[in-house]
Design a protein around this motif. Structure first.
Motif, PDB file in Angstrom:
ATOM      1  N   ALA A   1      -0.302  -3.873  15.050  1.00 17.74           N
ATOM      2  CA  ALA A   1      -1.256  -3.112  15.868  1.00 17.74           C
ATOM      3  C   ALA A   1      -1.817  -1.916  15.101  1.00 17.74           C
ATOM      4  O   ALA A   1      -3.037  -1.684  15.095  1.00 17.74           O
ATOM      5  CB  ALA A   1      -0.593  -2.657  17.167  1.00 17.74           C
ATOM      6  N   GLY A   2      -0.946  -1.162  14.461  1.00 17.28           N
ATOM      7  CA  GLY A   2      -1.384   0.034  13.750  1.00 17.28           C
ATOM      8  C   GLY A   2      -2.296  -0.276  12.575  1.00 17.28           C
ATOM      9  O   GLY A   2      -3.343   0.353  12.397  1.00 17.28           O
ATOM     10  N   LEU A   3      -1.913  -1.278  11.785  1.00 18.05           N
ATOM     11  CA  LEU A   3      -2.743  -1.605  10.626  1.00 18.05           C
ATOM     12  C   LEU A   3      -4.032  -2.319  11.013  1.00 18.05           C
ATOM     13  O   LEU A   3      -5.059  -2.144  10.350  1.00 18.05           O
ATOM     14  CB  LEU A   3      -1.946  -2.427   9.616  1.00 18.05           C
ATOM     15  CG  LEU A   3      -0.839  -1.659   8.894  1.00 18.05           C
ATOM     16  CD1 LEU A   3      -0.085  -2.575   7.937  1.00 18.05           C
ATOM     17  CD2 LEU A   3      -1.395  -0.446   8.158  1.00 18.05           C
ATOM     18  N   ALA A   4      -4.009  -3.102  12.086  1.00 17.31           N
ATOM     19  CA  ALA A   4      -5.251  -3.731  12.559  1.00 17.31           C
ATOM     20  C   ALA A   4      -6.228  -2.649  13.021  1.00 17.31           C
ATOM     21  O   ALA A   4      -7.432  -2.709  12.718  1.00 17.31           O
ATOM     22  CB  ALA A   4      -4.964  -4.729  13.671  1.00 17.31           C
ATOM     23  N   ALA A   5      -5.723  -1.640  13.713  1.00 16.40           N
ATOM     24  CA  ALA A   5      -6.574  -0.527  14.151  1.00 16.40           C
ATOM     25  C   ALA A   5      -7.069   0.266  12.944  1.00 16.40           C
ATOM     26  O   ALA A   5      -8.244   0.667  12.890  1.00 16.40           O
ATOM     27  CB  ALA A   5      -5.806   0.380  15.112  1.00 16.40           C
ATOM     28  N   TYR A   6      -6.211   0.483  11.973  1.00 13.18           N
ATOM     29  CA  TYR A   6      -6.604   1.175  10.738  1.00 13.18           C
ATOM     30  C   TYR A   6      -7.704   0.374  10.023  1.00 13.18           C
ATOM     31  O   TYR A   6      -8.663   0.955   9.495  1.00 13.18           O
ATOM     32  CB  TYR A   6      -5.373   1.360   9.849  1.00 13.18           C
ATOM     33  CG  TYR A   6      -5.660   1.853   8.458  1.00 13.18           C
ATOM     34  CD1 TYR A   6      -6.072   3.152   8.224  1.00 13.18           C
ATOM     35  CD2 TYR A   6      -5.490   1.007   7.361  1.00 13.18           C
ATOM     36  CE1 TYR A   6      -6.328   3.605   6.932  1.00 13.18           C
ATOM     37  CE2 TYR A   6      -5.734   1.451   6.069  1.00 13.18           C
ATOM     38  CZ  TYR A   6      -6.157   2.748   5.870  1.00 13.18           C
ATOM     39  OH  TYR A   6      -6.401   3.188   4.593  1.00 13.18           O
ATOM     40  N   GLY A   7      -7.586  -0.942  10.024  1.00 11.74           N
ATOM     41  CA  GLY A   7      -8.612  -1.790   9.421  1.00 11.74           C
ATOM     42  C   GLY A   7      -9.956  -1.634  10.111  1.00 11.74           C
ATOM     43  O   GLY A   7     -11.000  -1.547   9.454  1.00 11.74           O
ATOM     44  N   VAL A   8      -9.945  -1.584  11.449  1.00 15.96           N
ATOM     45  CA  VAL A   8     -11.186  -1.355  12.195  1.00 15.96           C
ATOM     46  C   VAL A   8     -11.766  -0.001  11.824  1.00 15.96           C
ATOM     47  O   VAL A   8     -12.972   0.126  11.553  1.00 15.96           O
ATOM     48  CB  VAL A   8     -10.942  -1.447  13.723  1.00 15.96           C
ATOM     49  CG1 VAL A   8     -12.152  -0.947  14.495  1.00 15.96           C
ATOM     50  CG2 VAL A   8     -10.596  -2.872  14.129  1.00 15.96           C
ATOM     51  N   LEU A   9     -10.920   1.013  11.790  1.00 21.17           N
ATOM     52  CA  LEU A   9     -11.376   2.363  11.449  1.00 21.17           C
ATOM     53  C   LEU A   9     -12.019   2.394  10.066  1.00 21.17           C
ATOM     54  O   LEU A   9     -13.097   2.971   9.882  1.00 21.17           O
ATOM     55  CB  LEU A   9     -10.214   3.351  11.514  1.00 21.17           C
ATOM     56  CG  LEU A   9     -10.530   4.775  11.056  1.00 21.17           C
ATOM     57  CD1 LEU A   9     -11.559   5.428  11.981  1.00 21.17           C
ATOM     58  CD2 LEU A   9      -9.252   5.605  10.998  1.00 21.17           C
ATOM     59  N   THR A  10     -11.386   1.765   9.082  1.00 19.35           N
ATOM     60  CA  THR A  10     -11.950   1.803   7.728  1.00 19.35           C
ATOM     61  C   THR A  10     -13.276   1.049   7.658  1.00 19.35           C
ATOM     62  O   THR A  10     -14.180   1.465   6.935  1.00 19.35           O
ATOM     63  CB  THR A  10     -10.966   1.246   6.677  1.00 19.35           C
ATOM     64  OG1 THR A  10     -10.642  -0.109   6.979  1.00 19.35           O
ATOM     65  CG2 THR A  10      -9.715   2.095   6.597  1.00 19.35           C
TER      66      THR A  10
END
Length: 119
Positions: free
Chosen positions: A65-74
Motif C-alpha cells: 500500500a505504501g509503495l503503491a501510493a508512493y509510486g502514484v505520488l512520484t
C-alpha cells in the motif's frame, strides 16, 4: 524507536531518497535506452524499495500500500513538477510489479533462512 531498529530502517530511508532523486531528475539527465527500458528501471527500483521495507519489518500489506501510493505520488510529481518528465500509468504498473517481485524475493529469502536455522 530503539537504536537497533534504525539499522533496519536506514536502508529503506536511503533507498527512498535515492529513488526520489532519480525519478525527479530532469528528463534530459537520465540515460536513454531501448523503448520501454524505463519500465525495467521502475520495476527494479521498486523491488529494492519493497525488499528494504520488508527488511525494516514493515508488513507486506503496508509495504504494498505504501509503495503503491508512493509510486502514484512520484508519477504525479513527474507530470507536474519535474522538468522534461512525464507521468505514466504504465510506469506505475511497473512500480507495482517491482513491489510484488521485491516482496516475493524477501519472502523467499526469509523462508530459506528459517529452513537453514531449523537444520
Amino acid at each position: 524507536m530503539p537504536p537497533f531498529a534504525w539499522r533496519r530502517v536506514l536502508p529503506l530511508v536511503v533507498a527512498v531518497i535515492a529513488v526520489t532523486v532519480m525519478l525527479l531528475l530532469p528528463g534530459d539527465t537520465t540515460p536513454s535506452g531501448p523503448p520501454h527500458s524505463d519500465k525495467v528501471t521502475h520495476a527494479l527500483m521498486f523491488a529494492v524499495l519493497a525488499y528494504c521495507s520488508r527488511f525494516a519489518r514493515f508488513s507486506p500489506a503496508i509495504t504494498l500500500a505504501g509503495l503503491a501510493a508512493y509510486g502514484v505520488l512520484t508519477e504525479v510529481l513527474q507530470a507536474t513538477v519535474a522538468v522534461r518528465r512525464s507521468g505514466s500509468v504504465w510506469d506505475w504498473c511497473a512500480d507495482v510489479l517491482g513491489i510484488l517481485v521485491g516482496l516475493a524475493v524477501a519472502e523467499a529469502l526469509r523462508r530459506r533462512a528459517r529452513a537453514a536455522r531449523a537444520r
